[in-house]
Write a protein that holds these residues in place. Sequence first.
Motif, PDB file in Angstrom:
ATOM      1  N   UNK A 298       7.957  20.087  -3.163  1.00 63.29           N
ATOM      2  CA  UNK A 298       7.163  18.927  -3.544  1.00 63.29           C
ATOM      3  C   UNK A 298       6.096  18.612  -2.507  1.00 63.29           C
ATOM      4  N   UNK A 299       5.076  17.899  -2.981  1.00 60.66           N
ATOM      5  CA  UNK A 299       4.043  17.357  -2.108  1.00 60.66           C
ATOM      6  C   UNK A 299       3.905  15.870  -2.392  1.00 60.66           C
ATOM      7  N   UNK A 300       3.241  15.163  -1.474  1.00 61.11           N
ATOM      8  CA  UNK A 300       2.919  13.757  -1.668  1.00 61.11           C
ATOM      9  C   UNK A 300       1.420  13.649  -1.933  1.00 61.11           C
ATOM     10  N   UNK A 301       1.066  13.074  -3.065  1.00 57.39           N
ATOM     11  CA  UNK A 301      -0.330  12.760  -3.347  1.00 57.39           C
ATOM     12  C   UNK A 301      -0.521  11.295  -2.967  1.00 57.39           C
ATOM     13  N   UNK A 302      -1.265  11.032  -1.892  1.00 63.10           N
ATOM     14  CA  UNK A 302      -1.325   9.701  -1.289  1.00 63.10           C
ATOM     15  C   UNK A 302      -2.701   9.063  -1.418  1.00 63.10           C
ATOM     16  N   UNK A 303      -2.709   7.737  -1.645  1.00 63.90           N
ATOM     17  CA  UNK A 303      -3.947   6.951  -1.684  1.00 63.90           C
ATOM     18  C   UNK A 303      -3.784   5.730  -0.784  1.00 63.90           C
ATOM     19  N   UNK A 304      -4.884   5.294  -0.203  1.00 62.73           N
ATOM     20  CA  UNK A 304      -4.876   3.984   0.453  1.00 62.73           C
ATOM     21  C   UNK A 304      -5.013   2.905  -0.610  1.00 62.73           C
ATOM     22  N   UNK A 305      -4.529   1.708  -0.291  1.00 62.70           N
ATOM     23  CA  UNK A 305      -4.632   0.574  -1.209  1.00 62.70           C
ATOM     24  C   UNK A 305      -5.604  -0.457  -0.646  1.00 62.70           C
ATOM     25  N   UNK A 306      -6.523  -0.912  -1.491  1.00 57.61           N
ATOM     26  CA  UNK A 306      -7.491  -1.931  -1.075  1.00 57.61           C
ATOM     27  C   UNK A 306      -6.846  -3.301  -0.967  1.00 57.61           C
ATOM     28  N   UNK A 307      -5.724  -3.476  -1.615  1.00 55.79           N
ATOM     29  CA  UNK A 307      -5.051  -4.770  -1.603  1.00 55.79           C
ATOM     30  C   UNK A 307      -3.749  -4.673  -0.819  1.00 55.79           C
ATOM     31  N   UNK A 308      -3.368  -5.744  -0.136  1.00 56.34           N
ATOM     32  CA  UNK A 308      -2.165  -5.718   0.710  1.00 56.34           C
ATOM     33  C   UNK A 308      -0.886  -5.934  -0.114  1.00 56.34           C
ATOM     34  N   UNK A 309      -0.608  -4.978  -1.015  1.00 57.07           N
ATOM     35  CA  UNK A 309       0.527  -5.153  -1.923  1.00 57.07           C
ATOM     36  C   UNK A 309       1.582  -4.067  -1.749  1.00 57.07           C
ATOM     37  N   UNK A 310       1.402  -3.174  -0.779  1.00 56.35           N
ATOM     38  CA  UNK A 310       2.417  -2.144  -0.546  1.00 56.35           C
ATOM     39  C   UNK A 310       3.488  -2.711   0.387  1.00 56.35           C
ATOM     40  N   UNK A 311       4.496  -1.886   0.671  1.00 53.51           N
ATOM     41  CA  UNK A 311       5.566  -2.342   1.565  1.00 53.51           C
ATOM     42  C   UNK A 311       5.314  -1.888   3.004  1.00 53.51           C
ATOM     43  N   UNK A 312       4.092  -1.461   3.311  1.00 52.25           N
ATOM     44  CA  UNK A 312       3.771  -0.956   4.647  1.00 52.25           C
ATOM     45  C   UNK A 312       4.112  -1.942   5.766  1.00 52.25           C
ATOM     46  N   UNK A 313       3.841  -3.255   5.610  1.00 53.30           N
ATOM     47  CA  UNK A 313       4.144  -4.169   6.723  1.00 53.30           C
ATOM     48  C   UNK A 313       5.601  -4.172   7.148  1.00 53.30           C
ATOM     49  N   UNK A 314       6.483  -3.794   6.238  1.00 51.48           N
ATOM     50  CA  UNK A 314       7.907  -3.817   6.564  1.00 51.48           C
ATOM     51  C   UNK A 314       8.315  -2.658   7.466  1.00 51.48           C
ATOM     52  N   UNK A 315       7.418  -1.714   7.697  1.00 54.12           N
ATOM     53  CA  UNK A 315       7.725  -0.618   8.624  1.00 54.12           C
ATOM     54  C   UNK A 315       7.596  -1.035  10.082  1.00 54.12           C
ATOM     55  N   UNK A 316       7.015  -2.187  10.332  1.00 51.96           N
ATOM     56  CA  UNK A 316       6.853  -2.635  11.712  1.00 51.96           C
ATOM     57  C   UNK A 316       8.217  -2.889  12.347  1.00 51.96           C
ATOM     58  N   UNK A 317       8.397  -2.346  13.548  1.00 50.35           N
ATOM     59  CA  UNK A 317       9.720  -2.360  14.185  1.00 50.35           C
ATOM     60  C   UNK A 317      10.249  -3.772  14.424  1.00 50.35           C
ATOM     61  N   UNK A 318       9.349  -4.720  14.682  1.00 46.92           N
ATOM     62  CA  UNK A 318       9.832  -6.065  14.985  1.00 46.92           C
ATOM     63  C   UNK A 318      10.443  -6.752  13.770  1.00 46.92           C
ATOM     64  N   UNK A 319      10.203  -6.195  12.566  1.00 51.10           N
ATOM     65  CA  UNK A 319      10.792  -6.785  11.366  1.00 51.10           C
ATOM     66  C   UNK A 319      12.172  -6.226  11.053  1.00 51.10           C
ATOM     67  N   UNK A 320      12.579  -5.182  11.761  1.00 51.39           N
ATOM     68  CA  UNK A 320      13.858  -4.535  11.463  1.00 51.39           C
ATOM     69  C   UNK A 320      15.051  -5.489  11.548  1.00 51.39           C
ATOM     70  N   UNK A 321      15.151  -6.364  12.568  1.00 56.19           N
ATOM     71  CA  UNK A 321      16.305  -7.272  12.612  1.00 56.19           C
ATOM     72  C   UNK A 321      16.392  -8.184  11.392  1.00 56.19           C
TER      73      UNK A 321
END
Length: 586
Positions: A298-321
Amino acid sequence: MKKRYDYVIVGGGSAGSALANRLSADESTSVLVLEAGRADFIMDPLIHMPAALMFPSGNPLYDWAYETDPEPHMGGRRVPHARGKVLGGSSSINGMIFQRGNRGDYDKWATNAGLEHWDYEHCLPYFKRMETCVAGADAWRGGSGPLAMERGPASSPLFQAFFEATTQAGYARTDDVNGYRQEGFAPFDRNVRHGSRLSAARAYLRPIRDRKNLDISTLSMATGLRWSGTRVTGVDFTRAGRPRSVEAGEVILCGGAFNSPQLLQLSGVGSPEVLRAAGVDTRVELPGVGENLQDHLEVYLQHTSLQPVSIAPWLKKWKAPYIGAQWLFADTGVGASNHFEGGGFIRTNDDVAYPNLMFHFLPIAVRYDGTAPEGKHGYQVHIGPMNSDVRGRVHITDDDPRHHPSILFNYLSTENDRREWVEVIRAARHILRQPAFAAFDGGEISPGPSVETDQEIIDWVAQDAETALHPSCSAKMGTDEMAVVDPSSMRVHGTDGLRVVDASVFPSITNGNIYAPVMMVAEKAADLIAGNTPLAPEAPPTYKANAGMPLYPPGDPRNDAWNTPTSIPSSIDAIAAQRAAQEETR
């Protein structure tokens, strides 16, 4: 641990967990499970938190960390293959996506001599027996089995855009890809229950661990089989570095597509040429051991999002706790989902009878190891051909069971496989370029606009593709000269007291994630091994493309909105024609 058991199951992974449950249900039968990995401790969040799925892969505490030999058609790359090093096996570290495969997969199995009772109608009752479909039981789905699966909500703005885009691209929606109609797009079933991973060990072993006739020994690595002539009488293994052995009435190998062929070869069962090269004497000549190896790339076909609606912010380490606390105390939040909440199946050309491409949509741009474009919102689809004609092999290279075998899949080695890869990328791009994504689409990250021609696509796949972690078919059921396992008993041909039950026995790979088919095989095999009367076949109607079947189950009023299934583009040619017509009207 006793000196002798009626059944010794080598491997406490997916199939081994199911077999241990079903065989030990007979109180007069003693069962031992030997698992080389460690226990799946209940308080381990890296196993049980769904969103933590990226962390066990590559971690030596959880992963055997196999890799292929240099793949000749991928620039000599070695492709890593994660395999679960823990009770529950790979079901304890996988993506928790529950896909049965298509009816056509099992009907294709049944075209092989001796596998007539492995068609869809005979397999369906075992799928139903093992599952509790939280969305509801019906003629196609079970409602009282140990494997409870929840359906992803797939309700975020990006998922809504994805489903709308598939409709705009000319594809149908379906209610349940594991039910009447696989072809189409829908929320996916997941092995997640009450916010936690429901591995095979948790579903099948944890509820019965107190059975007096069942022993489970972790950190116990099988090193060889004990023989009397061609009859297996026991297993040699190590525990805590010390050699041990146990006698058995029957030994059942459940190590998966790598380990089961490896143990067979180490014990002298296989091709004389392969065994001789590894310094092992041949006891039973079976040339098919380790051959016919298959997988999904498999491959990943990836796009950036113009709107802040993905779950990317949750990858920040300080949010892990916060994520961990919300999951631990409330069984909710970002940690309670595997985030592969929806996708679908299509046909990329009219030569295939059922879908040959599966989409997993993910509302973030991220690689499986957790790496992502820093601070960017995005989304992606995981895609790859489902029924490739590529074949590989698993061979031991010496007589040391601690050494990984030589593994080669021969990815991209056939003309048909390379052709389908071009179709796959073009079909996925067609969907991601639909108007539904206009408000979100900030451009394709991977592979990017520089990859456009057929050869550029193939070159990118060779450079960037990863395994979907579905190794199978390396000790196939059948009666031909390359078959390893008797499909009526799961016995290894030419032996007594030895059986194999895991993904290695598939004659051919199914067109989706293989966890559900492995569990079905184990459920059916349990009846064959125990001598139980097999479940009666069931034959509810199932959708077949271009065969006059309605999109929805017969009698569903939604069918009135469609003339025929063929009104939906099914091939890359139809997609290209539709796209050209759209361009002309602009």
